[in-house]
Design a protein around this motif. Sequence first.
Motif, PDB file in Angstrom:
ATOM      1  N   PHE A 144       0.833  -1.198   0.000  1.00 32.57           N
ATOM      2  CA  PHE A 144       0.000   0.000   0.000  1.00 32.57           C
ATOM      3  C   PHE A 144       0.874   1.256   0.000  1.00 32.57           C
ATOM      4  N   LYS A 145       0.518   2.213  -0.862  1.00 31.57           N
ATOM      5  CA  LYS A 145       1.159   3.523  -0.864  1.00 31.57           C
ATOM      6  C   LYS A 145       0.072   4.592  -0.805  1.00 31.57           C
ATOM      7  N   LEU A 146       0.146   5.430   0.212  1.00 23.78           N
ATOM      8  CA  LEU A 146      -0.814   6.522   0.368  1.00 23.78           C
ATOM      9  C   LEU A 146      -0.145   7.828  -0.034  1.00 23.78           C
ATOM     10  N   TYR A 147      -0.758   8.510  -0.995  1.00 22.03           N
ATOM     11  CA  TYR A 147      -0.296   9.836  -1.401  1.00 22.03           C
ATOM     12  C   TYR A 147      -1.244  10.877  -0.823  1.00 22.03           C
ATOM     13  N   TYR A 148      -0.674  11.776  -0.015  1.00 24.19           N
ATOM     14  CA  TYR A 148      -1.475  12.882   0.501  1.00 24.19           C
ATOM     15  C   TYR A 148      -0.529  14.012   0.884  1.00 24.19           C
ATOM     16  N   PHE A 149      -1.106  15.187   1.038  1.00 23.28           N
ATOM     17  CA  PHE A 149      -0.313  16.347   1.427  1.00 23.28           C
ATOM     18  C   PHE A 149       0.233  16.171   2.850  1.00 23.28           C
ATOM     19  N   ASP A 150       1.161  17.011   3.229  1.00 18.56           N
ATOM     20  CA  ASP A 150       1.736  16.961   4.572  1.00 18.56           C
ATOM     21  C   ASP A 150       0.760  17.620   5.548  1.00 18.56           C
ATOM     22  N   ALA A 151      -0.359  16.933   5.754  1.00 22.37           N
ATOM     23  CA  ALA A 151      -1.433  17.453   6.599  1.00 22.37           C
ATOM     24  C   ALA A 151      -2.272  16.271   7.065  1.00 22.37           C
ATOM     25  N   ARG A 152      -3.112  16.510   8.061  1.00 26.69           N
ATOM     26  CA  ARG A 152      -4.007  15.452   8.535  1.00 26.69           C
ATOM     27  C   ARG A 152      -5.255  15.427   7.653  1.00 26.69           C
ATOM     28  N   ALA A 153      -6.141  16.380   7.843  1.00 27.86           N
ATOM     29  CA  ALA A 153      -7.302  16.602   6.975  1.00 27.86           C
ATOM     30  C   ALA A 153      -7.941  15.299   6.491  1.00 27.86           C
ATOM     31  N   ARG A 154      -8.040  15.117   5.178  1.00 34.18           N
ATOM     32  CA  ARG A 154      -8.742  13.950   4.626  1.00 34.18           C
ATOM     33  C   ARG A 154      -7.858  12.710   4.494  1.00 34.18           C
ATOM     34  N   GLY A 155      -6.589  12.843   4.738  1.00 35.14           N
ATOM     35  CA  GLY A 155      -5.729  11.668   4.707  1.00 35.14           C
ATOM     36  C   GLY A 155      -5.665  10.935   6.032  1.00 35.14           C
ATOM     37  N   ASP A 212       3.614   6.067   3.594  1.00 33.63           N
ATOM     38  CA  ASP A 212       2.896   7.332   3.748  1.00 33.63           C
ATOM     39  C   ASP A 212       3.682   8.412   3.010  1.00 33.63           C
ATOM     40  N   ILE A 213       3.297   8.648   1.775  1.00 32.54           N
ATOM     41  CA  ILE A 213       4.041   9.572   0.917  1.00 32.54           C
ATOM     42  C   ILE A 213       3.460  10.973   1.051  1.00 32.54           C
ATOM     43  N   LYS A 214       4.258  11.875   1.642  1.00 28.35           N
ATOM     44  CA  LYS A 214       3.825  13.264   1.840  1.00 28.35           C
ATOM     45  C   LYS A 214       4.104  14.050   0.559  1.00 28.35           C
ATOM     46  N   VAL A 215       3.066  14.611   0.001  1.00 28.82           N
ATOM     47  CA  VAL A 215       3.171  15.305  -1.290  1.00 28.82           C
ATOM     48  C   VAL A 215       3.270  16.810  -1.035  1.00 28.82           C
TER      49      VAL A 215
END
Length: 207
Positions: free
Chosen positions: A5-16, A32-35
């Motif tokens: 599994f690879k999760l792409y999300y911004f460096d934030a909590r929010a919807r990720g 946990d890939i911080k975009v």
Amino acid sequence: MDSRFKLYYFDARARGELIRLIFHAAGEDFEDIKVYQGMWEKLKPAMPFHTLPVLEIGEQQLSQSLSIARYLANIFDMAGRNNLEKALVDSAAELIDELLSDALKIIYEREHKYKARATKKFGAITLPAKMHRLEEFHSKYGKGYGYIVGNDLTYADLAAYSTFDQIVAAAIVPWEYFEQFPYPSQLKKRILDGEPRLSQYFRYTNS
């Protein structure tokens, strides 16, 4: 990290954050890939709907936070015990997602006067109304201490705790506000005292 599994999300909590919590609750490794902004401009054309979060499973990509959460919840037995329970869990998660959307509008509002006005309205009208609906739902369908549906932890519970915690972290209301309601009060104890993987994660996140 070698993970399926690879999760792409911004460096934030929010919807990720809900997706991360499901992985942590399940004890499942994921990347946990911080975009960041420059990276996002390059990745965006290849992402479904040109939005984040996106979950990669091998060559497949899944988009939209609740769709990803439901997919993982079914894999890790956090979706409900039968079709009716699953539908109830989904409906609770959608109500909680509405509350998160309301909160995120405040969190990411840059104009101070609009932020102050929105915060006041949220605390006086939006939050009490949705907490009342959530409590009614919990009293009807929650069969176990701290659970929104049935007798088991579901992704809707994780969505709820994540949303409450983000609201508190943004200083919109203190945790004492939520503790006047049975469900979030029970849920907090359930997460911090009964789920070691999650309590460890939140200690790290909030440190």
